[in-house]
Enzyme design. Structure first.
Site, PDB file in Angstrom:
ATOM      1  N   GLY A  38       0.825  -1.202   0.000  1.00  0.00           N
ATOM      2  CA  GLY A  38       0.000   0.000   0.000  1.00  0.00           C
ATOM      3  C   GLY A  38       0.856   1.247   0.000  1.00  0.00           C
ATOM      4  N   VAL A  39       0.257   2.372   0.396  1.00  0.00           N
ATOM      5  CA  VAL A  39       0.943   3.655   0.295  1.00  0.00           C
ATOM      6  C   VAL A  39       2.233   3.688   1.109  1.00  0.00           C
ATOM      7  CG1 VAL A  39      -0.522   4.660   2.110  1.00  0.00           C
ATOM      8  CG2 VAL A  39       0.718   6.170   0.562  1.00  0.00           C
ATOM      9  N   LYS A  60       0.763  -9.787   0.136  1.00  0.00           N
ATOM     10  CA  LYS A  60      -0.106 -10.959   0.059  1.00  0.00           C
ATOM     11  C   LYS A  60      -1.015 -10.916  -1.169  1.00  0.00           C
ATOM     12  CE  LYS A  60      -1.881 -10.749   4.279  1.00  0.00           C
ATOM     13  NZ  LYS A  60      -2.706 -11.155   5.437  1.00  0.00           N
ATOM     14  N   ALA A  71      -9.466   3.395  -0.331  1.00  0.00           N
ATOM     15  CA  ALA A  71      -9.683   4.656   0.389  1.00  0.00           C
ATOM     16  C   ALA A  71     -10.480   5.637  -0.458  1.00  0.00           C
ATOM     17  CB  ALA A  71      -8.347   5.267   0.781  1.00  0.00           C
ATOM     18  N   GLY A  74      -9.912  11.541   1.189  1.00  0.00           N
ATOM     19  CA  GLY A  74      -8.839  12.194   0.459  1.00  0.00           C
ATOM     20  C   GLY A  74      -7.554  12.288   1.250  1.00  0.00           C
ATOM     21  N   GLU A 137     -14.247  17.482   5.516  1.00  0.00           N
ATOM     22  CA  GLU A 137     -14.743  16.232   6.084  1.00  0.00           C
ATOM     23  C   GLU A 137     -14.881  16.376   7.592  1.00  0.00           C
ATOM     24  OE1 GLU A 137     -12.330  12.983   4.722  1.00  0.00           O
ATOM     25  OE2 GLU A 137     -12.791  13.350   2.617  1.00  0.00           O
ATOM     26  N   ASP A 226      -1.204  -8.973  10.659  1.00  0.00           N
ATOM     27  CA  ASP A 226       0.067  -9.711  10.593  1.00  0.00           C
ATOM     28  C   ASP A 226       1.240  -8.902  11.130  1.00  0.00           C
ATOM     29  OD1 ASP A 226      -1.782 -10.986   9.038  1.00  0.00           O
ATOM     30  OD2 ASP A 226      -0.493 -11.262   7.297  1.00  0.00           O
ATOM     31  N   HIS A 247     -16.074   3.122  10.870  1.00  0.00           N
ATOM     32  CA  HIS A 247     -16.607   4.121   9.956  1.00  0.00           C
ATOM     33  C   HIS A 247     -18.120   4.139  10.114  1.00  0.00           C
ATOM     34  CE1 HIS A 247     -17.477   6.493   6.424  1.00  0.00           C
ATOM     35  NE2 HIS A 247     -16.177   6.701   6.249  1.00  0.00           N
ATOM     36  N   ARG A 295     -15.607  10.896  13.628  1.00  0.00           N
ATOM     37  CA  ARG A 295     -16.207   9.605  13.325  1.00  0.00           C
ATOM     38  C   ARG A 295     -16.648   8.822  14.554  1.00  0.00           C
ATOM     39  NH1 ARG A 295     -12.088   7.642   8.505  1.00  0.00           N
ATOM     40  NH2 ARG A 295     -12.968   8.982   6.876  1.00  0.00           N
ATOM     41  N   HIS A 354     -13.099  -0.060  10.598  1.00  0.00           N
ATOM     42  CA  HIS A 354     -12.508   0.687   9.493  1.00  0.00           C
ATOM     43  C   HIS A 354     -11.006   0.925   9.642  1.00  0.00           C
ATOM     44  CE1 HIS A 354     -12.214   3.430   6.170  1.00  0.00           C
ATOM     45  NE2 HIS A 354     -11.927   4.477   6.932  1.00  0.00           N
ATOM     46  N   ARG A 389      -8.625   8.665  14.847  1.00  0.00           N
ATOM     47  CA  ARG A 389      -8.012   9.282  13.663  1.00  0.00           C
ATOM     48  C   ARG A 389      -8.924  10.354  13.069  1.00  0.00           C
ATOM     49  NH1 ARG A 389      -8.180   7.958   7.788  1.00  0.00           N
ATOM     50  NH2 ARG A 389      -9.905   6.598   8.366  1.00  0.00           N
TER      51      ARG A 389
END
Length: 541
Positions: A38-39, A60, A71, A74, A137, A226, A247, A295, A354, A389
């Protein structure tokens, strides 16, 4: 980088390893092993490669199955005077547990990280004058969110990073961080080619989250905790695992199992409102920001309303958004696939697991307590998120800390890699055992007792179930995943039981409100016998 079938001795002393008949091993030498595609993992891969490191990156699943890919939110970016406001919003959402120095460090580097993505070819939404089209947001005081394709930011980030970071070994599951006298020494993996020994003096865990602990999640199937489990077994520590962000608006399905598409928070940012099945507002009078509250507050409000009404979902009214199909194509496609037209229908939604706000304890460069072992992205706990978060801060953190980890990993280049052969042979021979239990049992107990709302009785019941896990052999990727979920679930339940208060994403029905005495993190490690041990406790009443 070399690869060969069979295994040469893995220690610096050329000793003969025990290799059972019929086993197959392969080996790769590198300067850095990155686990995760990922990122965070790809940002690290790109930066380390630029500095001449030999990097092996394993994942994986293919790039389309990462949390980054899914995602819809943004990238929260602030410039100049707004950085202070962004930091303040982040710390408010974090409910007193953010490390403010870490928050400043990461968020002040966000704009540069965005520039790097643009330089790699990322295309973000812009206004007519070419400036970024910023949206707002939940939890943000102003509009500072950069999007790509409306609600496909993660997919665009994944696309450009995957293009820039070539030669990722997909279909490869990391099962163990290998260690030696100097710290991290590589990673043991399984794949269709057998057991792989990836030797390197630096290892970065960028494995994503732990959503598969729960029956319903926005996370991909690979999000099995993991990295947290491997880091613990290697001697690192974890903090804040009790803070799992649910979420609030995930597309409801009566089956309620597996990965579910989320309805981006940006939809509420454009005016959508939450109502119950009677049409009554869910958020009216709950928080000054209403439907754009953080959230945890929105999820808690939905859970409260569902308990009051006996329902299993609420409704999101997005009918007032002009041209929603163009503005939110991913959301619209998910709704249409479920037989819902968001331009004319109310969207049934409910909270689902989430994001893990806690994780492996690191500094802002990804360093853990184990020399040569790094962690970045959702698997890590840098201090940015605290107890909850703030929306759209995760891609920023992954890009910034992942890249920094790729840079500091160069400090280990050239160190001797000395691995105890037993660490490899236990897995190859099938004699490696870990506590584990069936995934269906894990998901049932976590969803029932460790979901959006919790209480002491339920947490004690969950602890009893996890205590019943038995030592079993681990010889496949699936077994390693179940062992990881068992360990991470055990720690999460223990952390939630210790935090006898309601704070951030952790809601205790039997402990209303925050306790000032517990304004500190819970930290866990493994003792010499491999048992979960609390190293630093919140001030438990």
């Amino acid at each position: 980088m070399t690869q060969r079938e069979g295994r040469r001795p893995v220690g610096s002393q050329q000793r003969e390893g025990r290799r059972p008949a019929g086993s197959q091993t392969w080996e790769v030498d590198a300067d850095l092993v990155v686990v995760g595609g990922g990122v965070a993992g790809l940002a690290a891969t790109i930066e380390a490669t630029r500095r001449g490191l030999r990097v092996v990156t394993v994942a994986k699943a293919d790039p389309g199955q990462t949390s980054t890919q899914y995602a819809q939110g943004g990238i929260a970016i602030s410039y100049g005077d707004d950085i202070a406001s962004h930091v303040a919003d982040t710390c408010v959402a974090g409910a007193g547990l953010c490390d403010e120095l870490a928050v400043w460090s990461i968020l002040s580097s966000g704009a540069a990280a965005l520039d790097t993505l643009v330089g790699l070819g990322a295309r973000f939404d812009t206004n007519a004058d070419g400036s970024f089209a910023l949206t707002r947001e939940g939890g943000h005081a102003i509009s500072r969110i950069v999007h790509a394709g409306g609600d496909a930011t993660g997919a665009e980030v994944q696309r450009v990073l995957s293009s820039a970071a070539t030669a990722v070994l997909v279909g490869t599951t990391a099962v163990r961080v290998l260690t030696g006298p100097s710290g991290a020494a590589g990673v043991l993996v399984t794949s269709e080619q057998g057991v792989g020994v990836l030797r390197a003096p630096a290892v970065l865990l960028a494995t994503g989250g732990l959503g598969q602990l729960f029956s319903c999640s926005t996370n991909p199937a690979a999000a099995t905790g993991d990295g947290i489990a491997m880091a613990l077994r290697a001697g690192a520590v974890v903090s804040d695992l009790e803070f799992v962000q649910f979420h609030p608006t995930v597309l409801f399905d009566a089956a309620g199992v597996g990965r579910r598409p989320l309805i981006s928070e940006a939809v509420r940012g454009e005016g959508a409102r939450l109502v119950d099945v009677t049409g009554r507002s869910v958020m009216a009078g709950v928080h000054p920001l209403g439907d754009l509250a953080p959230r945890d507050i929105v999820s808690r409000a939905i859970a409260t309303r569902l308990r009051e009404t006996g329902g299993d979902h609420v409704l999101l009214d997005a009918r007032g958004i002009d041209d929603i199909a163009h503005r939110f194509p991913t959301v619209t496609a998910s709704c249409l696939a479920a037989g819902i037209d968001p331009s004319v229908d109310l969207i049934p939604v409910a909270p689902a697991a989430h994001y893990s706000c806690g994780g492996v304890v690191t500094d802002v460069h990804g360093r853990t307590a184990v020399p040569g072992l790094y962690a970045a992205g959702e698997v890590a706990r840098t201090g940015l998120h605290g107890a909850n978060r703030l929306a759209s801060n995760s891609l920023v953190e992954g890009a910034v800390v992942g890249a920094r980890a790729g840079v500091v990993a160069a400090e280990r280049r050239g160190l001797l890699v000395d691995i105890d052969a037993d660490q490899v042979d236990d897995v190859v021979s099938g004699s490696w055992t870990q506590r584990r239990m069936p995934r269906s049992m894990i998901q049932e107990v976590m969803t029932t007792h460790v979901g959006v709302v919790r209480d002491g009785s339920g947490l004690r019941s969950a602890a009893v179930v996890f205590d019943s896990a038995t030592d079993q052999s681990v010889s496949s990727g699936v077994e390693a995943e179940d062992a990881a979920l068992t360990l991470v679930g055990t720690v999460m339940v223990a952390a939630a039981a210790l935090r006898a208060e309601t704070r951030g994403a952790h809601t205790r029905l039997d402990r209303d409100g925050e306790d000032p005495q517990q304004r500190r993190s819970t930290t866990f490690g493994l003792d010499a016998d491999g048992a979960v041990s609390a190293l630093e406790l919140a001030g438990v009443a």
